[in-house]
Motif scaffolding. Structure first.
Motif, mmCIF file in Angstrom:
data_model
loop_
_atom_site.group_PDB
_atom_site.id
_atom_site.type_symbol
_atom_site.label_atom_id
_atom_site.label_comp_id
_atom_site.label_asym_id
_atom_site.label_seq_id
_atom_site.Cartn_x
_atom_site.Cartn_y
_atom_site.Cartn_z
ATOM 1 N N LYS A 145 -66.451 45.592 26.769
ATOM 2 C CA LYS A 145 -66.754 46.308 28.005
ATOM 3 C C LYS A 145 -67.241 45.352 29.106
ATOM 4 O O LYS A 145 -68.088 44.500 28.869
ATOM 5 N N ALA A 146 -66.682 45.522 30.295
ATOM 6 C CA ALA A 146 -67.039 44.776 31.510
ATOM 7 C C ALA A 146 -66.546 43.327 31.498
ATOM 8 O O ALA A 146 -66.918 42.548 32.369
ATOM 9 N N MET A 147 -65.712 42.960 30.512
ATOM 10 C CA MET A 147 -65.227 41.578 30.413
ATOM 11 C C MET A 147 -63.708 41.531 30.336
ATOM 12 O O MET A 147 -63.082 42.357 29.657
ATOM 13 N N LEU A 148 -63.105 40.541 31.009
ATOM 14 C CA LEU A 148 -61.705 40.211 30.775
ATOM 15 C C LEU A 148 -61.614 39.376 29.497
ATOM 16 O O LEU A 148 -62.541 38.626 29.178
ATOM 17 N N PRO A 149 -60.500 39.465 28.758
ATOM 18 C CA PRO A 149 -60.357 38.631 27.559
ATOM 19 C C PRO A 149 -60.537 37.139 27.855
ATOM 20 O O PRO A 149 -61.137 36.412 27.064
ATOM 21 N N GLU A 150 -60.024 36.691 28.998
ATOM 22 C CA GLU A 150 -60.170 35.280 29.375
ATOM 23 C C GLU A 150 -61.652 34.914 29.548
ATOM 24 O O GLU A 150 -62.064 33.797 29.225
ATOM 25 N N SER A 151 -62.435 35.857 30.045
ATOM 26 C CA SER A 151 -63.861 35.611 30.237
ATOM 27 C C SER A 151 -64.580 35.535 28.885
ATOM 28 O O SER A 151 -65.464 34.699 28.689
ATOM 29 N N VAL A 152 -64.184 36.400 27.951
ATOM 30 C CA VAL A 152 -64.771 36.356 26.609
ATOM 31 C C VAL A 152 -64.463 35.004 25.961
ATOM 32 O O VAL A 152 -65.340 34.381 25.348
ATOM 33 N N ALA A 153 -63.235 34.556 26.100
ATOM 34 C CA ALA A 153 -62.857 33.251 25.537
ATOM 35 C C ALA A 153 -63.671 32.131 26.183
ATOM 36 O O ALA A 153 -64.091 31.185 25.514
ATOM 37 N N ALA A 154 -63.924 32.254 27.488
ATOM 38 C CA ALA A 154 -64.673 31.218 28.202
ATOM 39 C C ALA A 154 -66.114 31.110 27.718
ATOM 40 O O ALA A 154 -66.747 30.059 27.855
ATOM 41 N N THR A 155 -66.661 32.180 27.140
ATOM 42 C CA THR A 155 -68.024 32.104 26.605
ATOM 43 C C THR A 155 -68.077 31.275 25.323
ATOM 44 O O THR A 155 -69.159 30.882 24.885
ATOM 45 N N GLY A 156 -66.920 31.047 24.701
ATOM 46 C CA GLY A 156 -66.878 30.286 23.453
ATOM 47 C C GLY A 156 -66.569 31.111 22.228
ATOM 48 O O GLY A 156 -66.644 30.609 21.101
ATOM 49 N N ALA A 157 -66.202 32.381 22.420
ATOM 50 C CA ALA A 157 -65.893 33.244 21.269
ATOM 51 C C ALA A 157 -64.549 32.862 20.662
ATOM 52 O O ALA A 157 -63.556 32.739 21.371
ATOM 53 N N ASP A 158 -64.512 32.698 19.344
ATOM 54 C CA ASP A 158 -63.274 32.381 18.624
ATOM 55 C C ASP A 158 -62.592 33.626 18.078
ATOM 56 O O ASP A 158 -61.416 33.585 17.714
ATOM 57 N N ILE A 159 -63.337 34.740 17.976
ATOM 58 C CA ILE A 159 -62.838 35.946 17.314
ATOM 59 C C ILE A 159 -63.545 37.156 17.895
ATOM 60 O O ILE A 159 -64.711 37.079 18.285
ATOM 61 N N LEU A 160 -62.810 38.263 17.980
ATOM 62 C CA LEU A 160 -63.361 39.538 18.438
ATOM 63 C C LEU A 160 -63.321 40.553 17.308
ATOM 64 O O LEU A 160 -62.536 40.430 16.368
ATOM 65 N N LEU A 161 -64.124 41.619 17.460
ATOM 66 C CA LEU A 161 -64.087 42.737 16.536
ATOM 67 C C LEU A 161 -63.480 43.951 17.232
ATOM 68 O O LEU A 161 -63.830 44.266 18.367
ATOM 69 N N GLY A 162 -62.527 44.608 16.548
ATOM 70 C CA GLY A 162 -61.954 45.855 17.040
ATOM 71 C C GLY A 162 -62.360 46.997 16.118
ATOM 72 O O GLY A 162 -62.676 46.785 14.950
ATOM 73 N N ASN A 163 -62.340 48.231 16.652
ATOM 74 C CA ASN A 163 -62.877 49.361 15.904
ATOM 75 C C ASN A 163 -61.785 50.320 15.468
ATOM 76 O O ASN A 163 -61.154 50.987 16.290
ATOM 77 N N THR A 164 -61.571 50.401 14.162
ATOM 78 C CA THR A 164 -60.513 51.230 13.587
ATOM 79 C C THR A 164 -60.664 52.702 13.959
ATOM 80 O O THR A 164 -59.702 53.364 14.346
ATOM 81 N N THR A 200 -73.313 40.951 31.299
ATOM 82 C CA THR A 200 -72.639 40.891 30.001
ATOM 83 C C THR A 200 -72.129 39.475 29.743
ATOM 84 O O THR A 200 -72.278 38.935 28.632
ATOM 85 N N TRP A 201 -71.519 38.859 30.761
ATOM 86 C CA TRP A 201 -71.035 37.476 30.611
ATOM 87 C C TRP A 201 -72.197 36.571 30.218
ATOM 88 O O TRP A 201 -72.078 35.766 29.294
ATOM 89 N N HIS A 202 -73.317 36.707 30.922
ATOM 90 C CA HIS A 202 -74.466 35.855 30.601
ATOM 91 C C HIS A 202 -74.917 36.051 29.149
ATOM 92 O O HIS A 202 -75.122 35.076 28.422
ATOM 93 N N ASN A 203 -75.082 37.309 28.737
ATOM 94 C CA ASN A 203 -75.575 37.559 27.380
ATOM 95 C C ASN A 203 -74.624 37.023 26.321
ATOM 96 O O ASN A 203 -75.050 36.408 25.337
ATOM 97 N N LEU A 204 -73.329 37.248 26.503
ATOM 98 C CA LEU A 204 -72.350 36.738 25.529
ATOM 99 C C LEU A 204 -72.339 35.210 25.520
ATOM 100 O O LEU A 204 -72.219 34.581 24.460
ATOM 101 N N HIS A 205 -72.466 34.611 26.700
ATOM 102 C CA HIS A 205 -72.532 33.144 26.799
ATOM 103 C C HIS A 205 -73.759 32.632 26.048
ATOM 104 O O HIS A 205 -73.662 31.655 25.278
ATOM 105 N N TYR A 206 -74.895 33.284 26.242
ATOM 106 C CA TYR A 206 -76.117 32.848 25.558
ATOM 107 C C TYR A 206 -75.966 32.958 24.040
ATOM 108 O O TYR A 206 -76.349 32.042 23.296
#
Length: 376
Positions: A43-62, A334-340
């Motif tokens: 929520k509130a993030m583009l996938p490119e922005s999530v990747a820029a925080t350093g995330a290697d993997i995401l979780l999706g909800n079945t 959200t970007w800040h928190n995920l980056h932290y």
């Protein structure tokens, strides 16, 4: 691990471990924090922005994706990675936790869980076999077996019965998953806060055999002390050569404590949800951007942070856009928190590799104890 996915332990410091899960879609550096993309979006993030925080993997909800837009529709559109424009690994949960939390809308049997959708009231049946089929349609790289997460407080007899049903469902999940090169299936240890039930669950899972092992049924209201007392022994019951995933955790202190006890992977909605409600996590602890003390403060949230919120915007501006209900507030916080969170993971990986995890951890806790900078 399954064909095409491997786990290599590169360093350890006491119980803390650093390694790499290699998948056809990329490497997951461990310890790893997985941002939660419930409905095919963080929520509130583009996938490119999530990747820029350093995330290697995401979780999706079945559970959410099977109800809307539907797993068959996502499959017809090329799978979850293409659908949400994320080309790195994705882990999907089994839907069990969400279905169990529906309370009055569900009926639990040995076969599975019959429930009514919270979206439109439609009727559905989720079984280990159906969960495996949905996750296959989504195309996730790491699949979770279908389990029951009992609501606490519960009696030991209730926890034991629930755990043993989960182990039977784990065997059915393993059978239904089949042979899928390039994809991994993780089993989920249950047993509440009972050491004996945790050991029984771990033995059952090891007998079935999985590509990775999760610790489930924690972070559901038992408190940090009780959670840590379980984590003092639960990870050690699981195979050392496979990844260990603690589900639904947590606050920064929870994450560091879990890694200190041998956990390799975690996920939590906390950094993204908190960003939308104005709670900010920094190396000096948490702060609330809506508080009046920030209204005229020209300083960044954290002068050592390199995220866009800290690099380009003042506390005063972030306070203003939050109080004004502007969407950019959720985006930046959200970007800040995920980056932290990803900075915590990177710091731990480096410290473990250098044999300095205890010193890193002591400094982490000392900084957060100091608290936020003084108001102007």
């Amino acid at each position: 691990m399954g064909a095409g996915i491997t786990f290599a332990l590169q360093a350890s410091d006491e119980k803390a471990r650093a390694g790499m899960i290699t998948t056809p879609r990329g490497v997951i550096r461990t310890p790893a924090f997985m941002p939660v993309g419930t409905a095919a979006t963080v929520k509130a993030m583009l996938p490119e922005s999530v990747a820029a925080t350093g995330a290697d993997i995401l979780l999706g909800n079945t559970y959410h994706l099977m109800l809307r837009p539907g797993a068959e529709r996502i499959a017809a559109l090329g799978g979850l990675h293409r659908f949400m424009n994320w080309d790195r690994p994705i882990l999907t949960d089994s839907g069990g936790f969400q279905v169990m939390s529906l309370a009055g809308l569900r009926k639990l049997t040995e076969e599975g869980v019959r429930f009514r959708s919270h979206v439109d009231g439609s009727r559905h049946m989720l079984t280990p076999e159906r969960s495996m089929m949905i996750q296959r349609l989504l195309g996730s790289d790491i699949v979770m077996c279908f389990d029951e997460c009992p609501a606490l407080p519960a009696s030991e007899a209730e926890v034991a019965g629930s755990m043993r049903r989960s182990m039977r469902w784990a065997a059915r999940s393993r059978e239904a998953f089949g042979d899928r090169p390039g994809h991994a299936l993780f089993g989920i240890q249950q047993g509440g806060i009972s050491r004996e039930l945790r050991e029984e669950s771990a033995q059952a899972l090891r007998a079935i055999g999985f590509d990775g092992y999760a610790i489930g049924g924690l972070a559901v209201g038992e408190g940090q002390e009780a959670m840590f007392s379980v984590l003092d022994h639960a990870p050690d019951m699981l195979p050392a050569e496979k990844p260990r995933y603690l589900m639904g955790v947590g606050k920064p202190e929870d994450i560091v404590g879990a890694v200190a006890r041998g956990v390799d992977m975690m996920d939590c909605v906390l950094p993204s949800r908190s960003g939308r409600t104005g709670q900010v996590f920094t190396r000096l602890g948490a702060l609330n951007i809506k508080n009046a003390r920030h209204a005229e403060d020209p300083r960044p949230l954290d002068d050592t942070c390199t995220c866009p919120a800290c690099r380009s915007y003042s506390r005063a501006y972030l306070h203003h856009v939050f109080r004004s209900g502007e969407i950019v507030s959720a985006m930046l916080l959200t970007w800040h928190n995920l980056h932290y969170y990803q900075q915590i993971m990177a710091g731990m990986r480096a410290a473990i590799a250098e044999g300095g995890f205890a010193a890193w951890s002591a400094e982490f806790h000392a900084a957060r104890t100091r608290g936020d900078i003084e108001p102007i």
